[in-house]
Design a protein around this motif. Structure first.
Motif, mmCIF file in Angstrom:
data_model
loop_
_atom_site.group_PDB
_atom_site.id
_atom_site.type_symbol
_atom_site.label_atom_id
_atom_site.label_comp_id
_atom_site.label_asym_id
_atom_site.label_seq_id
_atom_site.Cartn_x
_atom_site.Cartn_y
_atom_site.Cartn_z
ATOM 1 N N ASN A 12 0.695 -1.191 0.189
ATOM 2 C CA ASN A 12 -0.052 -0.178 0.087
ATOM 3 C C ASN A 12 0.834 1.199 0.000
ATOM 4 O O ASN A 12 0.295 2.347 -0.031
ATOM 5 N N ALA A 70 -10.959 1.207 -12.846
ATOM 6 C CA ALA A 70 -11.576 1.594 -11.538
ATOM 7 C C ALA A 70 -10.404 1.465 -10.566
ATOM 8 O O ALA A 70 -10.368 2.197 -9.653
ATOM 9 N N VAL A 71 -9.588 0.249 -10.761
ATOM 10 C CA VAL A 71 -8.615 -0.230 -9.630
ATOM 11 C C VAL A 71 -7.335 0.976 -10.047
ATOM 12 O O VAL A 71 -6.871 1.576 -9.117
ATOM 13 N N ARG A 72 -7.013 1.266 -11.032
ATOM 14 C CA ARG A 72 -5.981 2.146 -11.284
ATOM 15 C C ARG A 72 -6.516 3.602 -10.615
ATOM 16 O O ARG A 72 -5.712 4.489 -10.164
ATOM 17 N N ARG A 73 -7.594 4.022 -11.135
ATOM 18 C CA ARG A 73 -8.143 5.434 -10.738
ATOM 19 C C ARG A 73 -8.110 5.055 -8.952
ATOM 20 O O ARG A 73 -7.784 6.268 -8.152
ATOM 21 N N GLY A 74 -8.777 4.457 -8.294
ATOM 22 C CA GLY A 74 -8.920 3.996 -7.040
ATOM 23 C C GLY A 74 -7.579 4.217 -6.417
ATOM 24 O O GLY A 74 -7.130 4.818 -5.214
ATOM 25 N N ARG A 75 -6.542 3.547 -6.929
ATOM 26 C CA ARG A 75 -5.118 3.632 -6.276
ATOM 27 C C ARG A 75 -4.553 4.604 -6.290
ATOM 28 O O ARG A 75 -4.124 5.224 -5.320
ATOM 29 N N ARG A 76 -4.614 5.720 -7.383
ATOM 30 C CA ARG A 76 -4.147 6.836 -7.299
ATOM 31 C C ARG A 76 -5.008 7.855 -6.343
ATOM 32 O O ARG A 76 -4.424 8.762 -5.607
ATOM 33 N N GLN A 77 -6.097 7.747 -6.155
ATOM 34 C CA GLN A 77 -7.233 8.623 -5.281
ATOM 35 C C GLN A 77 -6.868 8.103 -3.749
ATOM 36 O O GLN A 77 -6.709 8.990 -2.983
ATOM 37 N N GLU A 78 -6.677 6.877 -3.721
ATOM 38 C CA GLU A 78 -6.133 6.459 -2.243
ATOM 39 C C GLU A 78 -4.910 6.870 -1.718
ATOM 40 O O GLU A 78 -4.753 7.447 -0.651
#
Length: 132
Positions: A12, A70-78
């Protein structure tokens, strides 16, 4: 169980850095001693036994393009919420097979003097746990 690090803590991080690259060797050895001396069962993360330095990056195997996006976007947002995260710095693509391959253990490092010394440290400390 207790551990020095685990796949969640490392994976993470934006670049998947391990404790061996984040802290100096004396502090890492002290942390190992604390983990082994605690009353719980020590858990080693892959490569801990020889002081692995290759990063362990977040990766997944989704083939659905919508889920992958969605995973790529979510990773950057997280990661944007993590202290010190620089959005301009590229993060490894979690869908790219190269990200997973780059996270494999460097078995050649296990047989270097540093790798052998780290394994001996674990062996010696674990042997102390067995002394009554």
């Amino acid at each position: 169980m207790g551990c020095l690090q685990n796949h969640d803590q490392i994976g993470n991080r934006a670049q998947g850095e391990r404790i061996t690259t984040l802290a100096d060797a004396d502090r890492v050895r002290a942390a190992i001693a604390l983990v082994v001396a605690a009353p719980h069962t020590p858990m080693l993360f892959m490569g801990d036994e020889h002081g692995e330095t290759r990063p362990f990056r977040y990766f997944v195997g989704f083939s659905d393009p919508a889920v992958a996006a969605a995973v790529r976007r979510g990773r950057r947002q997280e990661l944007a919420g993590h202290p010190g995260f620089d959005a301009a710095t590229a993060i490894p693509d979690p869908i790219d097979l190269a990200t997973a391959r780059a996270s494999t253990i460097d078995w050649d490092a296990a047989d270097t003097p540093a790798g052998l010394a780290r394994r001996e440290l674990w062996r010696a400390l674990l042997a102390l746990r067995r002394v009554e």
